[in-house]
Design an enzyme around this catalytic site. Structure first.
Site, PDB file in Angstrom:
ATOM      1  N   TRP A 223       0.839  -1.195   0.000  1.00  0.00           N
ATOM      2  CA  TRP A 223       0.000   0.000   0.000  1.00  0.00           C
ATOM      3  C   TRP A 223       0.872   1.241   0.000  1.00  0.00           C
ATOM      4  CZ3 TRP A 223      -1.976   2.689   4.868  1.00  0.00           C
ATOM      5  CH2 TRP A 223      -2.849   3.742   4.515  1.00  0.00           C
TER       6      TRP A 223
ATOM      7  N   ASP B 292      -1.667  -5.934   9.065  1.00  0.00           N
ATOM      8  CA  ASP B 292      -2.487  -4.777   8.681  1.00  0.00           C
ATOM      9  C   ASP B 292      -3.807  -5.350   8.167  1.00  0.00           C
ATOM     10  OD1 ASP B 292      -2.100  -2.020   6.274  1.00  0.00           O
ATOM     11  OD2 ASP B 292      -3.665  -2.537   7.719  1.00  0.00           O
TER      12      ASP B 292
ATOM     13  N   LYS C 246     -13.453   0.320   5.091  1.00  0.00           N
ATOM     14  CA  LYS C 246     -14.043  -0.414   3.961  1.00  0.00           C
ATOM     15  C   LYS C 246     -15.215  -1.279   4.389  1.00  0.00           C
ATOM     16  CE  LYS C 246     -10.034   1.020   2.473  1.00  0.00           C
ATOM     17  NZ  LYS C 246      -9.569   1.448   1.177  1.00  0.00           N
TER      18      LYS C 246
HETATM   19  C1  LIG Z   1      -3.574  -2.107   3.189  1.00  0.00           C
HETATM   20  C2  LIG Z   1      -4.206  -0.888   3.799  1.00  0.00           C
HETATM   21  N1  LIG Z   1      -3.879  -0.551   5.053  1.00  0.00           N
HETATM   22  C3  LIG Z   1      -4.395   0.505   5.659  1.00  0.00           C
HETATM   23  C4  LIG Z   1      -5.319   1.305   5.023  1.00  0.00           C
HETATM   24  C5  LIG Z   1      -5.810   2.456   5.839  1.00  0.00           C
HETATM   25  O1  LIG Z   1      -6.964   3.047   5.534  1.00  0.00           O
HETATM   26  P1  LIG Z   1      -7.683   3.980   6.617  1.00  0.00           P
HETATM   27  O2  LIG Z   1      -6.631   4.839   7.228  1.00  0.00           O
HETATM   28  O3  LIG Z   1      -8.712   4.711   5.837  1.00  0.00           O
HETATM   29  O4  LIG Z   1      -8.287   3.055   7.615  1.00  0.00           O
HETATM   30  C6  LIG Z   1      -5.711   1.002   3.696  1.00  0.00           C
HETATM   31  C7  LIG Z   1      -6.706   1.851   2.951  1.00  0.00           C
HETATM   32  N2  LIG Z   1      -6.437   1.967   1.571  1.00  0.00           N
HETATM   33  O5  LIG Z   1      -6.676   3.178   1.085  1.00  0.00           O
HETATM   34  C8  LIG Z   1      -7.396   3.108  -0.095  1.00  0.00           C
HETATM   35  C9  LIG Z   1      -6.503   2.797  -1.288  1.00  0.00           C
HETATM   36  O6  LIG Z   1      -5.503   2.063  -1.157  1.00  0.00           O
HETATM   37  O7  LIG Z   1      -6.834   3.283  -2.350  1.00  0.00           O
HETATM   38  C10 LIG Z   1      -5.139  -0.107   3.066  1.00  0.00           C
HETATM   39  O8  LIG Z   1      -5.453  -0.454   1.795  1.00  0.00           O
END
Ligand SMILES: Cc1ncc(COP(=O)(O)O)c(CNOCC(=O)O)c1O
Length: 401
Positions: free
Chosen positions: A132, A213, A249
């Site tokens: 990510w 994660d 999500k």
């Molecule tokens: C692997 C992972 N960890 C952590 C997160 C953390 O998301 P949040 O801080 O919204 O909980 C995300 C959210 N992704 O964001 C959208 C994208 O990749 O287009 C994530 O995909």
């Protein structure tokens, strides 16, 4: 002259910057397959019914706006650890989990990283290649060095399992290993249960500590339990692990910024000390977390009727994405006369498909076809409708060759 003359313009975020480019495009055909945010078949954001019901309950009950404790809302903390490890998990009963409500997944990862920096300065975290887009930023800004383990095999468009194990094995003992609990972002490729066992073996052999994660629990397969099986496998082996959770999500609470950092420890005495230090790190960072999202999660999970309805809404969301995945594959394999095997599109799970398009090809997708995706070739299927699959297939084939 301004004192900030030396401040340069920051580059656009690799993911959120795509949405900005999408917004600037005026063509009706435009499609935003960048940010991983769920859209309905008519490509609109989706507020889950259970979230609306939980919020109505909160409005009727009337909530005060008092500060939460540093660790967050007690009812949320109980709910989030039970969702992760299972309601009847003895680790929870033994009080061996230090859980602190975090500012969604990002804030929870950051708090965990700050803990690692403070207690293990110089120890590296191993992250998947690719991963990510924000993982490197989080550990860089927390002052935690990182290195990459092989993960994606572009030849098979699958998991480079041997490379992954070799790199984890080669790292200095006692490293931290960041693993996506399910629905790997951006590849959509997850280890099999047997491969998870072997990954756990290497991590135990090397005295590494896992940092899971978990940003898609229930969203990848539609089942909360199935999507937590990797975490539960490691915990069942008696391993101490970090787990960052996000409700962006699976409960659609993107902007509520609700998540948690959990540290499973070998005893409740250790867990209490770890929790106290996580609180000590949170206090000067943001003092205490927001209540609204935590209350929604607590109300949904705490109410059997809402909890069941949530599960069916998750199946609906993951089911819609599986549907567009299949439709996209059908269009690609029907239209591509080269005989290329596109079946990897079906094998990948979660919100994303890793198309294998390179930077230039993904630029062609936006400049010629008005389809916006991240430069690493990832498309968010959550932003795709069945009716747009043919157009997308045409664009991918045109860009690919
Ligand atoms: C692997 C992972 N960890 C952590 C997160 C953390 O998301 P949040 O801080 O919204 O909980 C995300 C959210 N992704 O964001 C959208 C994208 O990749 O287009 C994530 O995909």
């Amino acid at each position: 002259v301004s004192r900030f003359e030396g401040v340069k313009m920051a580059p656009p975020d690799p993911i959120l910057g795509v949405s900005e480019a999408f917004k600037a495009d005026t063509d009706d055909l435009k499609l935003n397959l960048g940010v991983g945010a769920y859209r309905t078949e008519d490509l609109r954001p989706y507020v889950l019914n259970v979230v609306k019901k939980a919020e109505n309950m909160m409005l009727e009950k009337g909530e005060n706006k008092e500060y939460l404790p540093i660790e967050g809302l007690a009812a949320f903390i109980k709910a989030t650890v039970e969702l992760l490890l299972g309601a009847d998990n003895d680790v929870t009963k033994q009080g061996r989990v230090a859980t602190v409500q975090g500012l969604s997944g990002t804030g929870s990862l950051r708090l965990g990283a700050a803990f690692i920096q403070r207690y293990f300065p110089g120890t590296q975290v191993l992250i998947s290649s690719p991963t990510w887009g924000n993982h490197k930023n989080i550990f860089n800004d927390a002052g935690v060095p990182w290195s990459e383990y092989r993960y994606y095999d572009s030849k098979t468009v699958g998991l480079d399992f041997e490379g992954m194990l070799a790199d984890i094995k080669a790292a200095p003992s006692g490293s931290f290993v960041l693993l996506h609990g399910c629905a790997h972002n951006p590849t959509g490729i997850d280890p099999t249960p047997d491969q998870w066992e072997k990954i756990a073996d290497v991590i135990q052999e090397k005295n590494h500590t896992t940092f899971f994660d978990v940003a898609y629990q229930g969203f990848a397969s539609g089942s909360l339990d199935e999507d937590a099986s990797s975490v539960r496998l490691f915990v069942a082996r008696g391993m101490e692990v970090f787990v960052a959770q996000s409700y962006s999500k699976n409960l659609g609470l993107y902007a509520e910024r609700i998540g948690a950092i959990n540290v499973v420890c070998s005893s409740s005495e250790v867990a209490n000390r770890v929790k106290s230090q996580l609180k000590r790190l949170a206090r000067p960072m943001y003092s205490n977390p927001p209540v609204h999202g935590a209350q929604i999660v607590a109300n949904v999970v705490g109410n059997p009727v809402l909890f069941d309805e949530w599960k069916s809404e998750m199946e609906l969301m993951s089911g819609r994405i599986k549907g567009v995945r299949q439709r996209l594959y059908a269009n690609l394999s029907a239209k591509d006369k080269s005989g290329k095997d596109w079946s990897f599109v079906l094998r990948q799970i979660g919100m994303f498909s890793f198309t294998g398009l390179n930077k230039a090809q993904s630029e062609n997708m936006s400049s010629k076809w008005h389809i916006y995706m991240t430069k690493d070739g990832r498309i968010s299927l959550a932003g795709l409708s069945l009716s747009k699959c043919e157009y997308l297939a045409d664009a991918i084939i045109d860009s690919y060759y």
